[in-house]
Design a protein around this motif. Structure first.
Motif, mmCIF file in Angstrom:
data_model
loop_
_atom_site.group_PDB
_atom_site.id
_atom_site.type_symbol
_atom_site.label_atom_id
_atom_site.label_comp_id
_atom_site.label_asym_id
_atom_site.label_seq_id
_atom_site.Cartn_x
_atom_site.Cartn_y
_atom_site.Cartn_z
ATOM 1 N N LEU A 157 20.310 11.215 -2.066
ATOM 2 C CA LEU A 157 20.828 10.511 -3.226
ATOM 3 C C LEU A 157 20.010 9.262 -3.517
ATOM 4 O O LEU A 157 19.592 8.546 -2.613
ATOM 5 C CB LEU A 157 22.290 10.128 -2.950
ATOM 6 N N LYS A 158 19.785 8.979 -4.809
ATOM 7 C CA LYS A 158 19.141 7.731 -5.225
ATOM 8 C C LYS A 158 20.052 6.570 -4.829
ATOM 9 O O LYS A 158 21.275 6.743 -4.744
ATOM 10 C CB LYS A 158 18.971 7.707 -6.749
ATOM 11 N N PRO A 159 19.493 5.375 -4.634
ATOM 12 C CA PRO A 159 20.348 4.222 -4.303
ATOM 13 C C PRO A 159 21.463 3.998 -5.333
ATOM 14 O O PRO A 159 22.566 3.598 -4.988
ATOM 15 C CB PRO A 159 19.372 3.042 -4.290
ATOM 16 N N GLU A 160 21.183 4.285 -6.610
ATOM 17 C CA GLU A 160 22.188 4.107 -7.663
ATOM 18 C C GLU A 160 22.918 5.419 -7.984
ATOM 19 O O GLU A 160 23.642 5.513 -8.969
ATOM 20 C CB GLU A 160 21.545 3.532 -8.932
ATOM 21 N N GLY A 161 22.755 6.416 -7.136
ATOM 22 C CA GLY A 161 23.361 7.732 -7.354
ATOM 23 C C GLY A 161 24.864 7.749 -7.151
ATOM 24 O O GLY A 161 25.468 6.769 -6.698
ATOM 25 N N LYS A 162 25.467 8.883 -7.524
ATOM 26 C CA LYS A 162 26.925 9.061 -7.433
ATOM 27 C C LYS A 162 27.230 10.345 -6.677
ATOM 28 O O LYS A 162 26.419 11.272 -6.660
ATOM 29 C CB LYS A 162 27.535 9.195 -8.831
ATOM 30 N N ILE A 163 28.434 10.392 -6.127
ATOM 31 C CA ILE A 163 28.892 11.586 -5.411
ATOM 32 C C ILE A 163 30.204 12.068 -6.011
ATOM 33 O O ILE A 163 31.091 11.273 -6.324
ATOM 34 C CB ILE A 163 29.127 11.291 -3.911
ATOM 35 N N VAL A 164 30.300 13.398 -6.143
ATOM 36 C CA VAL A 164 31.583 14.060 -6.394
ATOM 37 C C VAL A 164 31.800 14.913 -5.150
ATOM 38 O O VAL A 164 30.968 15.756 -4.820
ATOM 39 C CB VAL A 164 31.545 14.948 -7.656
ATOM 40 N N VAL A 165 32.891 14.658 -4.446
ATOM 41 C CA VAL A 165 33.128 15.378 -3.188
ATOM 42 C C VAL A 165 34.495 16.046 -3.181
ATOM 43 O O VAL A 165 35.486 15.453 -3.604
ATOM 44 C CB VAL A 165 32.946 14.449 -1.956
ATOM 45 N N ASN A 166 34.494 17.289 -2.743
ATOM 46 C CA ASN A 166 35.735 18.024 -2.549
ATOM 47 C C ASN A 166 36.335 17.556 -1.224
ATOM 48 O O ASN A 166 35.663 17.586 -0.199
ATOM 49 C CB ASN A 166 35.431 19.529 -2.503
ATOM 50 N N ASP A 167 37.577 17.131 -1.255
ATOM 51 C CA ASP A 167 38.244 16.662 -0.036
ATOM 52 C C ASP A 167 38.662 17.883 0.786
ATOM 53 O O ASP A 167 39.840 18.197 0.922
ATOM 54 C CB ASP A 167 39.453 15.795 -0.393
ATOM 55 N N CYS A 168 37.650 18.557 1.308
ATOM 56 C CA CYS A 168 37.854 19.824 2.000
ATOM 57 C C CYS A 168 37.104 19.793 3.325
ATOM 58 O O CYS A 168 35.966 19.318 3.388
ATOM 59 C CB CYS A 168 37.306 20.945 1.108
ATOM 60 N N ARG A 169 37.761 20.297 4.355
ATOM 61 C CA ARG A 169 37.134 20.395 5.672
ATOM 62 C C ARG A 169 36.981 21.864 6.048
ATOM 63 O O ARG A 169 37.953 22.617 6.042
ATOM 64 C CB ARG A 169 37.999 19.694 6.712
ATOM 65 N N MET A 170 35.742 22.244 6.350
ATOM 66 C CA MET A 170 35.466 23.591 6.857
ATOM 67 C C MET A 170 34.637 23.417 8.126
ATOM 68 O O MET A 170 33.521 22.910 8.067
ATOM 69 C CB MET A 170 34.704 24.424 5.826
ATOM 70 N N ASP A 171 35.191 23.814 9.239
ATOM 71 C CA ASP A 171 34.502 23.619 10.512
ATOM 72 C C ASP A 171 33.306 24.564 10.653
ATOM 73 O O ASP A 171 33.421 25.765 10.397
ATOM 74 C CB ASP A 171 35.469 23.837 11.680
ATOM 75 N N SER A 172 32.181 23.985 11.078
ATOM 76 C CA SER A 172 30.968 24.774 11.322
ATOM 77 C C SER A 172 31.088 25.464 12.679
ATOM 78 O O SER A 172 31.977 25.165 13.480
ATOM 79 C CB SER A 172 29.747 23.851 11.305
ATOM 80 N N MET A 173 30.157 26.361 12.953
ATOM 81 C CA MET A 173 30.188 27.107 14.219
ATOM 82 C C MET A 173 30.165 26.188 15.449
ATOM 83 O O MET A 173 30.928 26.421 16.383
ATOM 84 C CB MET A 173 29.052 28.139 14.271
ATOM 85 N N PRO A 174 29.325 25.129 15.476
ATOM 86 C CA PRO A 174 29.350 24.249 16.656
ATOM 87 C C PRO A 174 30.715 23.578 16.873
ATOM 88 O O PRO A 174 31.144 23.389 18.008
ATOM 89 C CB PRO A 174 28.271 23.205 16.352
#
Length: 189
Positions: free
Chosen positions: A86-103
């Protein structure tokens, strides 16, 4: 001026379909668009990323570290993993979702706590419970289209005929559902 959008998630979340719809809309609007996808171990719940760059003339589909205007993450740990793009002035849209990886499933790693708080402390972050909203619509598979709607709002791309593009890219029996999902995303952003 070229804009760069990074969409990241876990295999099976619909990251690629959302990218395809986005790319189609941008091309129909007359932008030069380049897209690249990395599927990784997507069949096994691994990381998936899609890079979409658009503008008058785009030379490369690749987003360099520190080059993304917006990061759309379909799973919150993926947002943390890709944050450096992300650029320093960038933005995030995040899904409040947890999916556990194999580790994590195998007990070799722990899922980090406080991801959303960490993201918010670093960059402007819009958190959406896309899975919960999709569940309310009766189909969790449209969480990707909810996130696409939020992205469109954040990028100021609402003038594109998204209804038409969605209709052309999803199965006929799911058109109305996906359009509802898209509108929810627009309203949540």
């Amino acid at each position: 001026m070229t804009k760069s959008i990074l969409l990241v998630g876990v295999g099976g979340q619909g990251t690629i379909l959302a990218s395809k719809i986005l790319t189609t809309g941008l091309m129909q609007e007359g932008y030069d668009v380049k897209m690249s996808e990395i599927h990784g171990m997507s069949q096994r719940g691994g990381s998936v990323s899609s890079q979409v760059r658009y503008g008058e003339k785009v030379e490369s589909p690749v987003i360099e570290i520190g080059g993304a205007d917006i990061l759309v993450s379909f799973e919150k740990m993926e947002a943390l993993r890709w944050l450096k793009y992300l650029k320093p002035e960038g933005k995030i849209v995040v899904n409040d979702c947890r999916m556990d990886s194999m580790p994590i499933i195998g007990g070799k790693a722990d899922y980090p706590e406080g991801i959303v708080e960490e993201l918010k402390s670093k960059v402007p972050t819009t958190v959406i419970d896309a899975d919960g909203e999709a569940d309310k619509l009766g189909n969790t598979k449209v969480a990707n289209i909810i996130l696409l709607g939020a992205l469109v709002k954040k990028m100021g791309l609402e003038d594109i005929d998204w209804k038409k593009i969605i209709s052309e890219n999803v199965k006929e029996k799911f058109i109305d559902l996906n359009i509802k999902a898209f509108n929810i995303g627009l309203n949540l952003a």
